[in-house]
Design a protein around this motif. Structure first.
Motif, PDB file in Angstrom:
ATOM      1  N   ASN A  13       0.830  -1.215   0.000  1.00 57.80           N
ATOM      2  CA  ASN A  13       0.000   0.000   0.000  1.00 57.80           C
ATOM      3  C   ASN A  13       0.860   1.258   0.000  1.00 57.80           C
ATOM      4  OD1 ASN A  13      -2.632  -1.287   0.120  1.00 57.80           O
ATOM      5  ND2 ASN A  13      -2.075  -1.886   2.211  1.00 57.80           N
TER       6      ASN A  13
ATOM      7  N   ASN B 295       3.007   5.898   1.965  1.00 54.59           N
ATOM      8  CA  ASN B 295       1.669   5.344   1.839  1.00 54.59           C
ATOM      9  C   ASN B 295       0.931   6.016   0.688  1.00 54.59           C
ATOM     10  OD1 ASN B 295       2.219   3.732   4.006  1.00 54.59           O
ATOM     11  ND2 ASN B 295       0.772   4.725   5.409  1.00 54.59           N
ATOM     12  N   ASN B 296       0.038   5.282   0.067  1.00 56.19           N
ATOM     13  CA  ASN B 296      -0.620   5.781  -1.143  1.00 56.19           C
ATOM     14  C   ASN B 296      -1.372   7.084  -0.914  1.00 56.19           C
ATOM     15  OD1 ASN B 296       0.334   3.601  -2.610  1.00 56.19           O
ATOM     16  ND2 ASN B 296      -1.495   2.364  -2.254  1.00 56.19           N
TER      17      ASN B 296
END
Length: 352
Positions: A179, A225-226
């Motif tokens: 992620n 993180n995305n």
């Protein structure tokens, strides 16, 4: 041993061809028609550990790599904002001058190509010249568009470039979605303050890995993180500089400029078995790990090291391929599964 087909002409594929040229009569190395990373205008850098350096030296490759002046590093400093003290790993603690080297991808590739050019029994073929590959009870036959054919004793996949011919069903991977995306960028400092030190900073949802590549330059692998990436994508260089200096200047000094950014998704996987039907997978065809420890390429080089050792454990006058592959499969699963699980645990522990 007669004929082996090696799929993938990247670093691991070329290294495999060089190492196995002493074992197989004919090495068929498939050249991919797709553009390589090293053919782009953007430089990539790898951290080469001591085992990889030894293996390059053993196969007469390191001397050419060393001529390109790779950057040694003798210390790794890790920290986060919540720690009072940094964690420091030094080469002196293991009685070596360095922990590893930062090497430009093109330096490794050029050294491998030079070595390949001097080995007579390595035949380079284009993937577009192959019509199909037949599987006949663990024996394989490669058919060319011109009507010629070659019987293969073994197929080695170092990447996934020919899955249309060979498939990947037999190599079921365990997959973890991190992620995150990796943002790779070069940092240029306002002073020549780099002293052969690599850094890693842990922030909630982010990991910043810094590799020294010159007297005033670091290569940054920034895992985010995305949801954080969505904001960074829209930030200009001035904003990115401000963010980086707020996190890193206390350790490395002021960052003056940055290069163009490369962004790619992070996905980890590890196959359950490295061998099926006289096909074996190594490197990027077998595993991928989070870049936080810089082990991706080193794991692939270790695969080739373990493969050569598996052959050396068997009588050279009559290699039992089945036994070789059994030894290789056991060793790779044992070594790489430990690394894969450890990196996944550390990534989750530090970034979450």
């Amino acid at each position: 041993m007669k004929n082996i087909l090696i799929v993938g002409d990247g670093i691991i594929g070329m290294l495999s061809a060089i190492v196995l040229s002493n074992i197989y009569k004919n090495i068929y190395l498939v050249r991919s028609s797709k553009k390589k990373h090293y053919e782009s205008k953007i430089d990539r850098f790898f951290s080469i550990n001591l085992l990889s350096q030894y293996f390059f030296m053993k196969n007469n490759i390191w001397e050419d790599i060393a001529a390109s002046n790779p950057q040694p590093y003798s210390k790794i400093i890790t920290w986060d904002d919540k720690m009072e003290d940094s964690l420091v790993f030094e080469s002196s603690s293991i009685s070596y001058d360095s922990l590893g080297y930062i090497v430009k991808e093109t330096s490794i590739v050029d050294s491998l190509l030079k070595r390949l050019a001097n080995i007579k029994n390595i035949v380079s073929i284009k993937d577009t010249d192959i019509k199909e590959i037949h599987d006949n009870n663990n024996a394989h036959t490669m058919l060319f568009l011109n009507g010629e054919s070659v019987n293969l004793d073994l197929i080695l996949k170092s990447d996934k470039s020919m899955d249309m011919f060979l498939g990947s069903d037999g190599f079921k991977p365990n997959i973890v979605d991190y992620n995150q995306h990796a943002l790779v960028v070069d940092l240029f400092l306002d002073k020549n303050s780099i002293q052969n030190i690599a850094y890693q900073k842990f922030i909630e949802g982010q990991i910043m890995g810094l590799l020294p590549i010159s007297n005033n330059q670091y290569n940054l692998i920034w895992s985010v993180n995305n949801n954080i990436l969505d904001n960074l994508k829209n930030d200009n260089d001035i904003k990115i500089l401000s963010i980086l200096n707020s996190h890193l200047s206390e350790k490395i000094g002021t960052i003056k400029n940055i290069s163009n950014r490369i962004i790619f998704p992070l996905l980890g996987f590890h196959v359950e078995s490295y061998v099926k039907n006289n096909i074996l997978v190594i490197g990027g065809a077998a595993h991928s790990v989070h870049p936080m420890a810089g082990l991706g390429l080193n794991m692939g080089i270790q695969d080739v090291f373990l493969l050569e050792n598996s052959f050396l454990k068997i009588d050279a006058d009559g290699y039992d391929v089945t036994q070789v592959l059994k030894i290789f499969n056991r060793c790779c699963i044992e070594e790489n599964k430990k690394t894969y699980n450890t990196i996944n645990f550390l990534k989750k522990f530090y970034s979450d």
